[in-house]
Scaffold this active site. Structure first.
Site, PDB file in Angstrom:
ATOM      1  CE  LYS A  15     -24.134 -48.300 -32.115  1.00 44.72           C
ATOM      2  NZ  LYS A  15     -23.701 -48.962 -30.858  1.00 44.72           N
ATOM      3  CE1 TYR A  55     -23.692 -54.067 -32.958  1.00 47.66           C
ATOM      4  CE2 TYR A  55     -26.001 -53.692 -33.458  1.00 47.66           C
ATOM      5  CZ  TYR A  55     -24.745 -53.198 -33.158  1.00 47.66           C
ATOM      6  OH  TYR A  55     -24.530 -51.841 -33.068  1.00 47.66           O
ATOM      7  NE  ARG A  91     -13.572 -49.957 -33.425  1.00 49.76           N
ATOM      8  CZ  ARG A  91     -14.438 -50.704 -32.756  1.00 49.76           C
ATOM      9  NH1 ARG A  91     -15.718 -50.766 -33.148  1.00 49.76           N
ATOM     10  NH2 ARG A  91     -14.079 -51.377 -31.693  1.00 49.76           N
ATOM     11  CB  THR A  97     -17.601 -49.425 -26.213  1.00 49.02           C
ATOM     12  OG1 THR A  97     -16.764 -50.045 -27.186  1.00 49.02           O
ATOM     13  CG2 THR A  97     -19.013 -49.967 -26.335  1.00 49.02           C
ATOM     14  CG  ASN A 122     -22.222 -46.743 -28.319  1.00 51.10           C
ATOM     15  OD1 ASN A 122     -23.040 -46.885 -29.216  1.00 51.10           O
ATOM     16  ND2 ASN A 122     -21.341 -47.682 -27.995  1.00 51.10           N
ATOM     17  CG  HIS A 125     -21.343 -50.200 -36.000  1.00 49.75           C
ATOM     18  ND1 HIS A 125     -20.860 -51.227 -35.224  1.00 49.75           N
ATOM     19  CD2 HIS A 125     -20.956 -50.469 -37.280  1.00 49.75           C
ATOM     20  CE1 HIS A 125     -20.218 -52.096 -36.014  1.00 49.75           C
ATOM     21  NE2 HIS A 125     -20.276 -51.661 -37.262  1.00 49.75           N
ATOM     22  CD  GLU A 136     -19.672 -54.294 -39.398  1.00 48.67           C
ATOM     23  OE1 GLU A 136     -19.365 -53.113 -39.694  1.00 48.67           O
ATOM     24  OE2 GLU A 136     -19.359 -54.828 -38.315  1.00 48.67           O
TER      25      GLU A 136
HETATM   26  P1  IDP Z   1     -18.196 -51.159 -30.312  1.00 52.30           P
HETATM   27  O1  IDP Z   1     -19.485 -50.573 -30.850  1.00 52.30           O
HETATM   28  O2  IDP Z   1     -17.363 -50.109 -29.650  1.00 52.30           O
HETATM   29  O3  IDP Z   1     -17.454 -51.968 -31.336  1.00 52.30           O
HETATM   30  P2  IDP Z   1     -18.994 -53.700 -29.121  1.00 52.30           P
HETATM   31  O4  IDP Z   1     -18.307 -54.331 -27.972  1.00 52.30           O
HETATM   32  O5  IDP Z   1     -18.808 -54.319 -30.479  1.00 52.30           O
HETATM   33  O6  IDP Z   1     -18.615 -52.156 -29.125  1.00 52.30           O
HETATM   34  O7  IDP Z   1     -20.558 -53.699 -28.767  1.00 52.30           O
HETATM   35  C1  IDP Z   1     -21.511 -53.395 -29.759  1.00 52.30           C
HETATM   36  C2  IDP Z   1     -22.519 -52.442 -29.176  1.00 52.30           C
HETATM   37  O8  IDP Z   1     -23.264 -53.118 -28.160  1.00 52.30           O
HETATM   38  C3  IDP Z   1     -21.924 -51.221 -28.456  1.00 52.30           C
HETATM   39  O9  IDP Z   1     -21.590 -50.182 -29.346  1.00 52.30           O
HETATM   40  C4  IDP Z   1     -23.040 -50.850 -27.519  1.00 52.30           C
HETATM   41  O10 IDP Z   1     -24.088 -50.142 -28.202  1.00 52.30           O
HETATM   42  C5  IDP Z   1     -23.582 -52.203 -27.109  1.00 52.30           C
HETATM   43  N1  IDP Z   1     -22.945 -52.710 -25.884  1.00 52.30           N
HETATM   44  C6  IDP Z   1     -21.707 -53.192 -25.728  1.00 52.30           C
HETATM   45  N2  IDP Z   1     -21.464 -53.602 -24.463  1.00 52.30           N
HETATM   46  C7  IDP Z   1     -22.609 -53.385 -23.809  1.00 52.30           C
HETATM   47  C8  IDP Z   1     -23.017 -53.601 -22.428  1.00 52.30           C
HETATM   48  O11 IDP Z   1     -22.266 -54.076 -21.591  1.00 52.30           O
HETATM   49  N3  IDP Z   1     -24.304 -53.225 -22.122  1.00 52.30           N
HETATM   50  C9  IDP Z   1     -25.167 -52.700 -23.032  1.00 52.30           C
HETATM   51  N4  IDP Z   1     -24.820 -52.481 -24.329  1.00 52.30           N
HETATM   52  C10 IDP Z   1     -23.566 -52.822 -24.699  1.00 52.30           C
HETATM   53 MG    MG Z   2     -18.001 -53.752 -32.290  1.00 54.17          MG
END
Ligand code: IDP
Ligand code: MG
Length: 146
Positions: A15, A55, A91, A97, A122, A125, A136
């Protein structure tokens, strides 16, 4: 003739935070050290259209617009990774996350932290299923076989 071993592919993104911090190499190092293969790699600044498709599952959530804003804030490195079990495997390398909660030893646990924007920055992805990976990969690498 022997059968070709069954492999799977995953779509990984470093990212904009990871790219800006110069962590692309470290992420790729961990992927290769695990034994996965890099099939395709591209550095690009994502378009809103790509991000909306990528997304789509999060559309309407409170963090959706800020997430698209962040993800289009600069270059990302998109990678197609291949190997047995690489979808759950990456993963596992990425960690939880929330980088504050992510275990030490994982990419997010070792290299990420709370920047005051909760969970958003974070570093990586990774596709959450082979079906997501196929969807994707078609978004980021239209010319690569999923
Ligand atoms: P993942 O990347 O671990 O699969 P997802 O739940 O699919 O997590 O969320 C996609 C991305 O959205 C996360 O990696 C993070 O960058 C962002 N994200 C997820 N939850 C939140 C939140 O509560 N606040 C802000 N950003 C979030
Ligand atoms: Mg995800």
């Amino acid at each position: 003739m022997t059968d070709t071993p069954q492999t799977e592919r995953s779509l990984v993104l470093v990212k904009p935070d990871g790219y800006r911090r110069g962590l692309t190499g470290e992420v790729l190092r961990r992927i290769e050290a695990k034994g996965y293969t890099l099939v395709a790699l591209s550095v690009l600044t994502p378009t809103r259209e790509q991000l909306a498709a990528h997304y789509a599952e999060h559309e309407g959530k409170p963090f959706y617009q800020p997430l698209l804003e962040f993800m289009s804030s600069g270059p990302v490195t998109a990678v197609v990774v291949e190997g047995h079990g690489c979808v759950p495997g990456f993963r596992s390398l990425a960690g939880a996350t929330d980088p504050t909660a992510a275990a030490a030893g994982t990419i997010r646990g070792d290299l990420g932290r709370d920047w005051g924007e909760k969970v958003q920055q974070n570093i990586v992805h990774g596709s959450d299923s082979p079906e997501s990976a196929a969807r994707e990969i078609a978004i980021w690498f239209p010319d690569v076989t999923p």
